[in-house]
Design a protein around this motif. Structure first.
Motif, PDB file in Angstrom:
ATOM      1  N   ASP A 622     -26.298  67.244  46.373  1.00  0.00           N
ATOM      2  CA  ASP A 622     -25.217  65.983  46.966  1.00  0.00           C
ATOM      3  C   ASP A 622     -23.963  66.378  47.041  1.00  0.00           C
ATOM      4  OD1 ASP A 622     -27.357  64.234  46.540  1.00  0.00           O
ATOM      5  OD2 ASP A 622     -27.014  63.563  44.854  1.00  0.00           O
ATOM      6  N   LYS A 623     -23.530  67.549  46.587  1.00  0.00           N
ATOM      7  CA  LYS A 623     -22.269  67.971  46.419  1.00  0.00           C
ATOM      8  C   LYS A 623     -21.754  69.295  46.957  1.00  0.00           C
ATOM      9  CE  LYS A 623     -21.369  64.037  43.922  1.00  0.00           C
ATOM     10  NZ  LYS A 623     -20.762  62.994  44.653  1.00  0.00           N
ATOM     11  N   MET A 624     -22.566  70.107  47.076  1.00  0.00           N
ATOM     12  CA  MET A 624     -21.980  71.540  47.258  1.00  0.00           C
ATOM     13  C   MET A 624     -21.826  71.857  48.895  1.00  0.00           C
ATOM     14  SD  MET A 624     -20.969  73.423  44.703  1.00  0.00           S
ATOM     15  CE  MET A 624     -20.863  74.917  45.382  1.00  0.00           C
ATOM     16  N   GLY A 625     -22.316  70.813  49.727  1.00  0.00           N
ATOM     17  CA  GLY A 625     -22.144  71.010  51.142  1.00  0.00           C
ATOM     18  C   GLY A 625     -20.626  71.056  51.551  1.00  0.00           C
ATOM     19  N   TRP A 626     -19.796  70.473  50.890  1.00  0.00           N
ATOM     20  CA  TRP A 626     -18.350  70.647  51.129  1.00  0.00           C
ATOM     21  C   TRP A 626     -17.747  71.981  51.151  1.00  0.00           C
ATOM     22  CZ3 TRP A 626     -13.685  69.427  47.554  1.00  0.00           C
ATOM     23  CH2 TRP A 626     -12.426  69.409  48.344  1.00  0.00           C
ATOM     24  N   PHE A 627     -18.255  72.673  50.167  1.00  0.00           N
ATOM     25  CA  PHE A 627     -17.672  74.054  50.068  1.00  0.00           C
ATOM     26  C   PHE A 627     -18.851  75.211  51.056  1.00  0.00           C
ATOM     27  CE2 PHE A 627     -16.851  71.806  46.132  1.00  0.00           C
ATOM     28  CZ  PHE A 627     -15.507  72.199  45.951  1.00  0.00           C
ATOM     29  N   PHE A 628     -19.754  74.704  50.854  1.00  0.00           N
ATOM     30  CA  PHE A 628     -21.024  75.687  51.459  1.00  0.00           C
ATOM     31  C   PHE A 628     -21.565  74.972  52.984  1.00  0.00           C
ATOM     32  CE2 PHE A 628     -22.034  77.481  47.246  1.00  0.00           C
ATOM     33  CZ  PHE A 628     -20.797  78.046  47.167  1.00  0.00           C
ATOM     34  N   LYS A 629     -20.715  74.748  53.980  1.00  0.00           N
ATOM     35  CA  LYS A 629     -21.174  73.929  55.083  1.00  0.00           C
ATOM     36  C   LYS A 629     -22.234  74.645  55.783  1.00  0.00           C
ATOM     37  CE  LYS A 629     -17.102  75.571  57.785  1.00  0.00           C
ATOM     38  NZ  LYS A 629     -16.060  75.462  58.365  1.00  0.00           N
ATOM     39  N   ASN A 630     -22.169  76.085  55.783  1.00  0.00           N
ATOM     40  CA  ASN A 630     -23.113  76.951  56.457  1.00  0.00           C
ATOM     41  C   ASN A 630     -24.879  76.652  55.658  1.00  0.00           C
ATOM     42  OD1 ASN A 630     -21.413  77.459  58.432  1.00  0.00           O
ATOM     43  ND2 ASN A 630     -21.263  79.645  57.679  1.00  0.00           N
ATOM     44  N   ALA A 631     -24.664  76.011  54.539  1.00  0.00           N
ATOM     45  CA  ALA A 631     -26.061  75.932  53.854  1.00  0.00           C
ATOM     46  C   ALA A 631     -26.492  74.688  53.826  1.00  0.00           C
ATOM     47  CB  ALA A 631     -25.817  76.514  52.377  1.00  0.00           C
ATOM     48  N   THR A 632     -25.798  73.795  54.458  1.00  0.00           N
ATOM     49  CA  THR A 632     -26.228  72.420  54.614  1.00  0.00           C
ATOM     50  C   THR A 632     -27.484  72.018  55.450  1.00  0.00           C
ATOM     51  OG1 THR A 632     -24.781  71.556  56.389  1.00  0.00           O
ATOM     52  CG2 THR A 632     -24.032  71.316  54.103  1.00  0.00           C
ATOM     53  N   THR A 633     -28.216  70.969  55.116  1.00  0.00           N
ATOM     54  CA  THR A 633     -29.351  70.663  56.094  1.00  0.00           C
ATOM     55  C   THR A 633     -29.286  69.309  56.766  1.00  0.00           C
ATOM     56  OG1 THR A 633     -30.858  69.797  54.433  1.00  0.00           O
ATOM     57  CG2 THR A 633     -30.788  72.207  54.882  1.00  0.00           C
ATOM     58  N   LEU A 634     -30.069  68.800  57.607  1.00  0.00           N
ATOM     59  CA  LEU A 634     -30.039  67.617  58.051  1.00  0.00           C
ATOM     60  C   LEU A 634     -30.659  66.524  57.096  1.00  0.00           C
ATOM     61  CD1 LEU A 634     -31.810  67.870  61.661  1.00  0.00           C
ATOM     62  CD2 LEU A 634     -29.220  67.377  60.955  1.00  0.00           C
ATOM     63  N   GLU A 635     -31.404  67.031  56.362  1.00  0.00           N
ATOM     64  CA  GLU A 635     -31.970  66.240  55.123  1.00  0.00           C
ATOM     65  C   GLU A 635     -30.864  65.865  53.915  1.00  0.00           C
ATOM     66  OE1 GLU A 635     -35.838  65.877  51.889  1.00  0.00           O
ATOM     67  OE2 GLU A 635     -35.305  67.953  52.906  1.00  0.00           O
ATOM     68  N   TYR A 636     -30.322  67.142  53.907  1.00  0.00           N
ATOM     69  CA  TYR A 636     -29.073  66.922  52.787  1.00  0.00           C
ATOM     70  C   TYR A 636     -27.698  67.512  53.390  1.00  0.00           C
ATOM     71  CZ  TYR A 636     -32.842  66.608  49.543  1.00  0.00           C
ATOM     72  OH  TYR A 636     -33.735  66.072  48.833  1.00  0.00           O
ATOM     73  N   PRO A 637     -26.945  66.572  54.236  1.00  0.00           N
ATOM     74  CA  PRO A 637     -25.629  66.930  54.935  1.00  0.00           C
ATOM     75  C   PRO A 637     -24.667  67.209  53.922  1.00  0.00           C
ATOM     76  CG  PRO A 637     -25.975  64.716  55.395  1.00  0.00           C
ATOM     77  CD  PRO A 637     -27.390  65.201  54.388  1.00  0.00           C
ATOM     78  N   GLU A 638     -24.620  66.742  52.806  1.00  0.00           N
ATOM     79  CA  GLU A 638     -23.624  66.844  51.992  1.00  0.00           C
ATOM     80  C   GLU A 638     -23.866  67.788  50.803  1.00  0.00           C
ATOM     81  OE1 GLU A 638     -20.827  64.967  52.343  1.00  0.00           O
ATOM     82  OE2 GLU A 638     -21.741  64.157  53.957  1.00  0.00           O
ATOM     83  N   GLY A 639     -24.945  68.549  50.781  1.00  0.00           N
ATOM     84  CA  GLY A 639     -25.223  69.619  49.858  1.00  0.00           C
ATOM     85  C   GLY A 639     -25.595  70.637  50.431  1.00  0.00           C
TER      86      GLY A 639
END
Length: 745
Positions: A622-639
């Motif tokens: 839920d939360k780490m996508g803000w820091f690691f934008k290259n590790a996000t997915t369509l399913e979890y765009p914020e994580g």
């Protein structure tokens, strides 16, 4: 000599956390100390350090109880570390260590990140802070005086206000307009000396050099309060004009803030920083500074919550909900306390902690290059052992018995295992370091017991483990000890299975202390991640940090709100060609279940561990996508996707299976919980010499040692106090100065 031996006292130290180790270190730091007493440390399990203990896991990975760093104001801790490294070098106790001196054992870090959730935009916003390094050396010379801290703070505020920024011109215009409504304190007898400075200030030079001069003038007034040439009346006059000026500045800043904060993130953070500094300063001179004694008395406001105290002195709702204020609650694990669950922290404790931290030396943060225990506990242990201090591992205290004789007469213990040779060597060599294992070194334990321990996966540090102890030991006064230093955390002392239950049941002061000084469980997560920060999408220059820095953060989203890049320890693990790109430690607090089960419920700690692992999995998604934008997915765009994590098993079938190979701790054990400083509870803490028994001395972060925050610098202070209390009882001098925090004079 015969008479010396006859009168020689035996000291039993129960526990081996930082306070207990420090007490032993202090007691053994004096010439000919062994002519007066023997020292034996009794410790359950296989390692030292308490909440700073470190273990090793797969790939010799370092496994901590949580995030441990040193801050540049830890005067007593740095002095202890420096002294232990010096003595190790003198006696060649760490001949193969890559850390030849204490400086080798640390990395300095000046970068910190603050984050704040903006409800208006439903987004997180960030503010990078680069704390200016300085020429001071922590552990040497004692804490900086209050006046020096004020000058540092003034310099930081001046940089924020008068530094180069694209928003500066519009800010100057708004500031000049808001200054027109300021009414000077013409009634004050010192006003005539200040009038010309003030009139220049409120003209159109408000954000030019004259504004900076005003701040420096306030700093000078504060400095004059500590001037030995000034008599009582002059200091009182200076105090009253400072109060007037701070009130004046606060009113101006309030008007200015109202006109600027909605413009952009820069103005928001500017408003928060300036208001935070002014409100704390204003409250300090109104409530904490005593104009009669010219001292800072933080106890005066410990009946209040820190946020309530700020509000009393005019803090806006914007400030009260800001990262600057949240920093104190999350950084001290008080964020889930209070009747509303929004945090509750004794105001004096919070302010004292804040003031001390402003007096950092060298760098704001100093990171251990290897595990906390490998770096800090190892040299202390080797020095104590070399001095002749005795260690009894696998000895678990069961009861410090009450006696109405006025002294402790008996201590009951359990012997957890049988050692093959009677003694235990707790460390082993890795890359030249003496490191601590994550499990007992089974080859030193009776073979059958070692097999049973491993097969049953018993954790001898765990209160719920269910292991059947192999023997009982009774320590008796006059035979096994003359004095006892109790260095075991407060949650172990009371309750149905408490080791001081008899004392608590028969002594009202102990009863009050146990029932008012509370604690909270904490969680930690360590992730070894294959890509680098940059590959994950966190390009440090884009975040305002120098390339190569390892920033820390303590104000992000619950529950794993604190995290820090600890990649500097990777060379002291064992990765060969498979070294991860980044290592991140996370921590936070969590709430107990409604009922904590008895120690007979052996599943409880495992259930709590599973609980925080599941929560952490969802938090990462839920939360780490803000820091690691290259590790996000369509399913979890914020994580973040979990396949970036190193798979220690090399066979994980699911994301959660991969996550479970990382290192997690649910610090629910009574020995592991974080000691809180809630409002109106400090008065129930006992000092080192207030046990009520002639031969029992107290130490730990749960006693009244001064700042009363649960951190290892405070534990070290309490250990020094315990050692000096005992030497005083024995009629022996003490030379070690105890630095209890910044002094006004």
């Amino acid at each position: 000599m015969e008479n010396t031996q006859k009168n020689k006292k035996k000291i039993a130290i129960l526990g081996s956390g930082m306070s207990a180790l420090t007490a032993a270190y202090e007691l053994s730091s004096y010439k000919d100390w062994q002519d007066h007493y023997d020292i034996t440390i009794y410790q359950m399990g296989w390692r030292l350090g308490g909440k700073t203990a470190t273990g090793r896991g797969p790939n010799e990975r370092i496994q901590e109880h949580g995030i441990h760093i040193a801050q540049g104001w830890y005067e007593n801790a740095f002095r202890l570390i420096q002294d232990s490294y010096k003595e190790c070098e003198k006696h060649n106790l760490m001949p193969d260590s890559p850390f030849k001196s204490w400086e080798d054992a640390f990395d300095r870090e000046d970068t910190t990140l603050l984050t704040h959730f903006d409800p208006n935009t439903n987004q997180w916003i960030k503010k990078n802070i680069i704390f200016p390094s300085n020429e001071y050396i922590p552990g040497q010379g004692g804490p900086l005086p209050f006046s020096a801290i004020v000058h540092k703070a003034i310099g930081l505020v001046a940089e924020i206000l008068f530094g180069i920024d694209p928003n500066k011109d519009s800010l100057m215009n708004m500031a000049t307009e808001s200054a027109k409504e300021i009414k000077p304190p013409e009634h004050h007898p010192l006003w005539t000396n200040f009038k010309s400075k003030f009139e220049t200030f409120i003209k159109d030079k408000v954000f030019k050099h004259e504004g900076e001069k005003l701040l420096k003038y306030v700093a000078e007034l504060i400095h004059n309060l500590t001037n030995g040439d000034h008599d009582h009346a002059k200091r009182k006059a200076h105090h009253s004009i400072i109060k007037e000026l701070l009130d004046l500045l606060s009113k101006w800043v309030a008007k200015l803030i109202d006109s600027i904060t909605e413009h952009n993130e820069y103005f928001y953070w500017l408003a928060v920083f300036v208001e935070f500094g002014l409100v704390n300063m204003k409250g300090t001179f109104a409530d904490v500074y005593n104009p009669e004694t010219h001292e800072l008395d933080y106890e005066q406001i410990n009946d209040l919550d820190y946020r309530a105290w700020l509000k009393k002195h005019g803090a806006s709702e914007r400030l009260l909900s800001s990262a600057m204020v949240r920093f104190l609650y999350t950084g001290t694990f008080h964020n889930l306390t209070g009747s509303d669950g929004q945090g509750s922290l004794a105001a004096g404790v919070g302010l004292h902690f804040l003031t001390n931290s402003a007096g950092y030396k060298g760098s704001f943060v100093w990171k251990f290059k290897a595990g906390t225990a490998d770096t800090m506990i190892t040299p202390i242990y080797l020095v104590l052992k070399n001095r002749g201090v005795n260690f009894k591992f696998f000895h678990k205290v069961e009861q410090v018995h009450y006696s109405d004789s006025g002294a402790i007469e008996k201590v009951s213990m359990a012997e957890q295992v049988t050692l093959k040779n009677g003694n235990y060597t707790p460390t082993y060599k890795l890359k030249g370091l003496d490191v601590w294992p994550g499990e007992p070194l089974y080859d030193q334990i009776d073979d059958q017991q070692a097999i049973a321990l491993k097969d049953g996966q018993y954790d001898l540090e765990e209160a719920w483990c269910g292991w059947k102890n192999v023997g009982q030991i009774s320590l008796e006064k006059g035979k096994d000890f003359d004095y006892v230093i109790l260095g075991i955390p407060i949650d172990v002392l009371g309750g149905d299975e408490g080791i001081c239950k008899e004392i608590i049941d028969n002594n009202q002061a102990w009863n009050n202390m146990y029932n008012h000084v509370k604690s909270i469980p904490t969680m930690s997560m360590q992730l070894w991640i294959k890509p680098t920060l940059k590959e994950l999408g966190m390009n440090l220059p884009d975040w305002g940090f120098p390339e190569g820095s390892l920033p820390n953060l303590v104000t992000y989203a619950d529950p794993q709100y604190s995290f820090i890049d600890m990649s500097q320890v990777l060379p002291y693990e064992d990765w060969k060609e498979n070294k991860p790109g980044v290592l991140i430690y996370y921590t936070g607090s969590f709430l107990d279940p409604e009922i904590i089960p008895p120690f007979s419920d052996h599943n409880y700690p495992h259930e709590q561990l599973e609980r925080i692992m599941r929560v952490s999995e969802q938090w990462l998604r839920d939360k780490m996508g803000w820091f690691f934008k290259n590790a996000t997915t369509l399913e979890y765009p914020e994580g973040m996707r979990l396949d970036v994590i190193y798979d220690f098993s090399k066979a994980a079938k699911t994301d959660y299976g991969r996550l479970k190979t990382q290192f997690f701790r649910a610090n629910v054990n009574p020995t592991d919980r974080y000691t809180l400083s809630l409002p109106d509870t400090n008065k129930y803490r006992l000092k080192a010499n207030e046990s009520g028994f002639d031969n029992l001395i107290l130490t730990g972060d749960w006693i009244d040692f001064g700042v009363n925050v649960g951190y290892y610098e405070g534990a070290i202070v309490s250990g020094l106090q315990a050692g000096q209390v005992l030497r005083d009882i024995l009629g022996l001098p003490s030379e070690t100065e105890i630095f209890s925090g910044v002094q006004f004079k």
